[in-house]
Design a protein around this motif. Sequence first.
Motif, PDB file in Angstrom:
ATOM      1  N   SER A  22       0.847  -1.192   0.000  1.00  0.00           N
ATOM      2  CA  SER A  22       0.000   0.000   0.000  1.00  0.00           C
ATOM      3  C   SER A  22       0.884   1.244   0.000  1.00  0.00           C
ATOM      4  N   SER A  23       0.412   2.289  -0.630  1.00  0.00           N
ATOM      5  CA  SER A  23       1.198   3.506  -0.674  1.00  0.00           C
ATOM      6  C   SER A  23       1.043   4.282   0.627  1.00  0.00           C
ATOM      7  N   GLU A 152      -1.884  13.905   2.133  1.00  0.00           N
ATOM      8  CA  GLU A 152      -2.603  13.231   1.057  1.00  0.00           C
ATOM      9  C   GLU A 152      -2.372  11.743   1.187  1.00  0.00           C
ATOM     10  N   ASN A 153      -3.445  10.993   1.160  1.00  0.00           N
ATOM     11  CA  ASN A 153      -3.357   9.541   1.191  1.00  0.00           C
ATOM     12  C   ASN A 153      -3.587   9.045  -0.228  1.00  0.00           C
ATOM     13  N   PRO A 154      -2.593   8.461  -0.872  1.00  0.00           N
ATOM     14  CA  PRO A 154      -2.752   8.044  -2.272  1.00  0.00           C
ATOM     15  C   PRO A 154      -3.782   6.944  -2.472  1.00  0.00           C
ATOM     16  N   ASP A 155      -4.137   6.212  -1.401  1.00  0.00           N
ATOM     17  CA  ASP A 155      -5.129   5.145  -1.554  1.00  0.00           C
ATOM     18  C   ASP A 155      -6.525   5.696  -1.781  1.00  0.00           C
ATOM     19  N   GLU A 156      -6.786   6.874  -1.253  1.00  0.00           N
ATOM     20  CA  GLU A 156      -8.113   7.474  -1.393  1.00  0.00           C
ATOM     21  C   GLU A 156      -8.145   8.350  -2.632  1.00  0.00           C
ATOM     22  N   ALA A 157      -9.166   8.192  -3.429  1.00  0.00           N
ATOM     23  CA  ALA A 157      -9.309   9.022  -4.623  1.00  0.00           C
ATOM     24  C   ALA A 157      -9.822  10.397  -4.222  1.00  0.00           C
ATOM     25  N   ALA A 162     -13.460  10.962  -8.095  1.00  0.00           N
ATOM     26  CA  ALA A 162     -14.227   9.782  -7.686  1.00  0.00           C
ATOM     27  C   ALA A 162     -15.386   9.549  -8.653  1.00  0.00           C
ATOM     28  N   THR A 163     -15.602   8.290  -8.994  1.00  0.00           N
ATOM     29  CA  THR A 163     -16.716   7.926  -9.861  1.00  0.00           C
ATOM     30  C   THR A 163     -17.984   7.819  -9.017  1.00  0.00           C
TER      31      THR A 163
END
Length: 172
Positions: A22-23, A152-157, A162-163
Amino acid sequence: MTTPAPEKSARRRRPSRKQDTSSRPVLRLGLAGWIVSWLVPTAVMGGLLLALGFLPGLNDEGFLAPLIPLIAAAAVVVGIPGTLLVSWLYRHQLRPTVHILGYVLVGLLYGPVVLVVGAGGLIPMLIPLIGFPAGILLGIGRWMAQPLARVENPDEAPEHLATPETKDPEHA
């Protein structure tokens, strides 16, 4: 007669470590935060030297006047790349103390820039006169810019990327 080879017991074996795929979160300062953390302390340092130059008796031999361009040169040659490098190197470190100490170290490196003028006479004695206040001011500047930093958390869009399925998973 031969002796059998010893076998390792299960308790001695260490469990295999899985790599963290995970990033990690990233601390971003942004342009406004960087300006507050670098330009404001450098301008304060130059302003202090300029104000000290107007005090009678302190600048009789022209001791402080040549320091102002040296501070500007140190800020451009050492400060800009140094602060950007510290911000990049410690981007995954979320503790502000690490960033502040990195900026203090960059400020301390302002001092040896006076050796460009010449290493003879009293010039090397000016290294702490420039380096210590610059280090303290850059550390204070980075501390003041802390509210402008974001994690910034790269896992969260991000919200704008976000779609509709990721925004509301119940209606997917």
